[in-house]
Motif scaffolding. Sequence first.
Motif, PDB file in Angstrom:
ATOM      1  N   LYS A  46     -12.321  -5.717  22.123  1.00 19.17           N
ATOM      2  CA  LYS A  46     -12.676  -6.223  20.804  1.00 19.17           C
ATOM      3  C   LYS A  46     -11.455  -6.291  19.881  1.00 19.17           C
ATOM      4  O   LYS A  46     -11.372  -7.152  19.022  1.00 19.17           O
ATOM      5  N   THR A  47     -10.510  -5.349  20.108  1.00 19.53           N
ATOM      6  CA  THR A  47      -9.384  -5.259  19.170  1.00 19.53           C
ATOM      7  C   THR A  47      -8.558  -6.543  19.131  1.00 19.53           C
ATOM      8  O   THR A  47      -8.172  -6.999  18.054  1.00 19.53           O
ATOM      9  N   ASP A 101     -14.659  -1.875  12.124  1.00 17.64           N
ATOM     10  CA  ASP A 101     -14.744  -1.460  13.520  1.00 17.64           C
ATOM     11  C   ASP A 101     -15.764  -0.332  13.655  1.00 17.64           C
ATOM     12  O   ASP A 101     -15.819   0.555  12.821  1.00 17.64           O
ATOM     13  N   GLU A 102     -16.520  -0.381  14.728  1.00 18.31           N
ATOM     14  CA  GLU A 102     -17.511   0.661  15.022  1.00 18.31           C
ATOM     15  C   GLU A 102     -18.524   0.803  13.902  1.00 18.31           C
ATOM     16  O   GLU A 102     -18.665   1.819  13.258  1.00 18.31           O
ATOM     17  N   GLY A 140     -12.841   4.273  20.018  1.00 14.27           N
ATOM     18  CA  GLY A 140     -11.732   3.375  19.777  1.00 14.27           C
ATOM     19  C   GLY A 140     -10.392   3.679  20.396  1.00 14.27           C
ATOM     20  O   GLY A 140      -9.627   2.770  20.681  1.00 14.27           O
TER      21      GLY A 140
HETATM   22 MG    MG Z   1     -12.334  -0.468  19.787  1.00 11.44          MG
END
Ligand code: MG
Length: 695
Positions: free
Chosen positions: A301-302, A396-397, A553
């Motif tokens: 995803k990053t 994120d998350e 992450g």
């Molecule tokens: Mg991640």
Amino acid sequence: MNEYLASDIKFLKGVGSTRAEVLQKELGIFRFTDLLNYYPFRYVDRSKFYKISEIESDTSYIQLKGTIKHIEEVGALKKKRLVATFSDGQQEIELLWFKGTNWIKNTLKINEEIVIFGKPNHYKGSINFSHPELDTLQNRLNSAPLEAVYHTTEMMKTRRIETKVIRQIIKNALNHERYSIPEIFTDEFCKKYKLIPRNKAFQYIHQPPSQRHIEAAQYRFKFEELFFLQFPFIRKKMIRKEVNHGIKFTTNNTSYAHFINQHLAFKLTNAQEKVLEEISSDLYSGKQMNRLLQGDVGSGKTIVAFLTVLRAIDNNYQASLMAPTEILAIQHYIGLKELADKINIQIGLLTGSTPKKERIELHKKLLSGDIKLLIGTHALIEDTLAFNNLGLVIIDEQHRFGVAQRAKLQSKGIQNPHVLVMTATPIPRTLAMSMYGDLDYSVIDEMPAGRKPIKTVHRFGFAREKVLDFVKEQIIKGRQAYIVYPLIEESEKLHYKDLNNGYDELLLSFPRPTYQVEMLHGKMKPSDKEAKMKDFADGKTHILVSTTVIEVGINVPNASIMIIESAEKFGLSQLHQLRGRVGRGDEQSYCILLSSKKLSSNARTRLQAMVQTSSGFELSEIDMQLRGFGDIAGTRQSGLDQLKLASLNTDSTIAEKAREAVIEILSEDSKLLNHQNLYVFMREKQGYTDWENIA
Ligand code: MG
Ligand code: ADP
């Protein structure tokens, strides 16, 4: 609500004020409508009469036809019980009663033909029924073949309000002279979506003439549940799309294409490409992007986030990336700085503990626009930050962030910045659509090529030494390892005892200077955390001993071993997240779950599930079975606990249909002016709190 549905159940035949009180307390049933909405959880087929010879060890509820041959009271006082011999004409079994024996004794007549119903018990090689339901043959033949079974509580049982009683009072409600159930959808709509009329559905679900009728009724109610679950989200989304003008990106392909062509170390997966296209179509549409990007741990995803940032930068906008923990923010910063440096882009890091001096400096550079991407934690929203031109917000998350925080961060943009929310929480698509239903949805459903599945094993604590020998072998081969300890929260003080002891012991097995073992936990100074993370990422540290601060992450592809101490203390999704820290490179990776020998059955199931599957989606389904929806973050507020019949796992086709239906109604009649019945129903619907914001 119509008078019939709103009537107090105490006025219903067969209820009265004593029973009404129990029904209110135990099941929350106050009015006729509550009673009718109390659905059976299963049905028994009473058209078939079994023979004793057909009973097997796993036979569930059945009915038999036969006669009583003998009745006898045995035992004394508290051990007193009534034993009757029942014959089906070929074989005999015993019927047992421990309570209410006098009444039964007076009811049973020798040699009269009766029907018994119950679940056979197997005891020392013989079969018996305890407290079977009794009926006359005549009565049975006059009753419906399919019988609804309802949940009852212990307290209801002691008050003798059992399934039979509920069945009877519901029957009374359905046969009531004023029985009337308003339809909420138009005829045309019902026809199109294959819904039977509402008033019929209540009849069929409680008193089904056939299996087919049960299915039709359940379909109708499942459809309704999924319709009302999704309605507010879809409505919100449609309104947002109407009014929320977004920043229209126009420039294409400058640093974006350059980066992909010159600096990207791997080929994007098809899923990543597809998602990037979906994102682009938002960015260049002139409407604000509000998109949820879901992808299992390690799906990449990053890089999607980074490429999206480049789109913003290409259009002269700044971007911010918000992470749920400081360590993750630091990690993103370290990782993305490396990429950004390649194309001379300045990025910054802001967390709750950034020193004042640095902070002032950051603020300046943000305002001037020198910093193009700001990475940080909650500090990003708490702080009085001013961007020069914020055009994109990435979170994120997501599961750690609330909706309110999202709104606050968005409000930092002068215009409506585009929003991308990324989550690894592996939830079924329908659940995601419902939980985050006001967002558009993209999914990375493919792992980068060449990944070897992580080998997961479960070992008991005393195998630790062997496990450490294995770690040593791997370190010699150039690999790195994580060892994670649960954090025990006690009287609000955080205890690092296990972690500290574990660390001290490890130092004995892995002495310096041959080995580098470092410790990382949440209470450390941020600069120390950053340094420890960096040393590990750079390969200087062999073993990182930590708490779950590394849960989400963290990305160190050379780390190939994840050891989880006291693994039984972790939840499934946490274990899956932790395991996701390895298996990110080309090497074979391992996840070793250490636990004590004594395990609850729930813990055993979790650990077994981890060993058996690496799919986050499968694990989340197991997790839901173990815990129910209620405990999964965010489900309560999303109204998922209102689902009584529908399941988001198994009824996703109905969910899709219901979604289609909501969209159809709202796009033709957004204020429901032509759907008065529906409008009234929703306004009255209990627990339907969102309506105020909608109408
Ligand atoms: Mg991640
Ligand atoms: P997550 O989705 O869990 O956030 P990351 O974005 O951290 O996953 O990516 C995991 C690892 O996979 C990183 O090392 C990243 O560089 C790598 N990666 C991402 N996409 C690809 C790809 N298409 N091919 C190979 N490796 C990739």
